[in-house]
Design an enzyme around this catalytic site. Sequence first.
Site, PDB file in Angstrom:
ATOM      1  N   ILE A  44     -50.118 135.231 -17.914  1.00  0.00           N
ATOM      2  CA  ILE A  44     -50.467 136.129 -16.815  1.00  0.00           C
ATOM      3  C   ILE A  44     -49.216 136.581 -16.062  1.00  0.00           C
ATOM      4  CG2 ILE A  44     -50.917 134.363 -15.053  1.00  0.00           C
ATOM      5  CD1 ILE A  44     -53.440 136.112 -14.285  1.00  0.00           C
ATOM      6  N   TYR A  87     -55.115 133.062 -22.557  1.00  0.00           N
ATOM      7  CA  TYR A  87     -53.916 133.206 -21.733  1.00  0.00           C
ATOM      8  C   TYR A  87     -53.849 132.072 -20.724  1.00  0.00           C
ATOM      9  CZ  TYR A  87     -56.456 135.194 -17.684  1.00  0.00           C
ATOM     10  OH  TYR A  87     -57.274 135.393 -16.605  1.00  0.00           O
ATOM     11  N   CYS A  88     -52.631 131.819 -20.276  1.00  0.00           N
ATOM     12  CA  CYS A  88     -52.367 130.817 -19.241  1.00  0.00           C
ATOM     13  C   CYS A  88     -51.308 131.402 -18.313  1.00  0.00           C
ATOM     14  CB  CYS A  88     -51.938 129.483 -19.863  1.00  0.00           C
ATOM     15  SG  CYS A  88     -50.399 129.585 -20.809  1.00  0.00           S
ATOM     16  N   ARG A  89     -50.509 130.565 -17.709  1.00  0.00           N
ATOM     17  CA  ARG A  89     -49.484 131.060 -16.795  1.00  0.00           C
ATOM     18  C   ARG A  89     -48.341 131.723 -17.553  1.00  0.00           C
ATOM     19  NH1 ARG A  89     -44.748 129.270 -14.595  1.00  0.00           N
ATOM     20  NH2 ARG A  89     -44.300 130.011 -12.501  1.00  0.00           N
TER      21      ARG A  89
END
Length: 110
Positions: free
Chosen positions: A94, A65-67
């Site tokens: 996220i 996951y990232c932003r």
Amino acid sequence: MFGIREVDAAGLKKMLDSGEKVHLIDVRSASEVAQGIIEGSEFMPLHTLPLRMNDLPKDETIVFYCRSGARSAQACMFLAQNTGIEAVNLRGGIISWYQSGMKVVLPNAA
């Protein structure tokens, strides 16, 4: 997205709550991670993935996951192309995790 496996926030929460072996990896920058993480995740900035891809577990579901989901999708594609491991992307990153009411915690001060 781009033929990779994805899971939404509710699906990831279900995976984690069910006890499924999930290796959660945050590919954001250090400054982004300092703002909060999904509990239990490992910090691995996207640019370090080529150096660390052989250290990833083969017996767990890897979820990146990232932003917002774009960099983590890149991580999934890179891993599949270079190792054959089919990782899962957290759709929406996220941001969607937080907007779905899921818990975000501060990383441990090391």
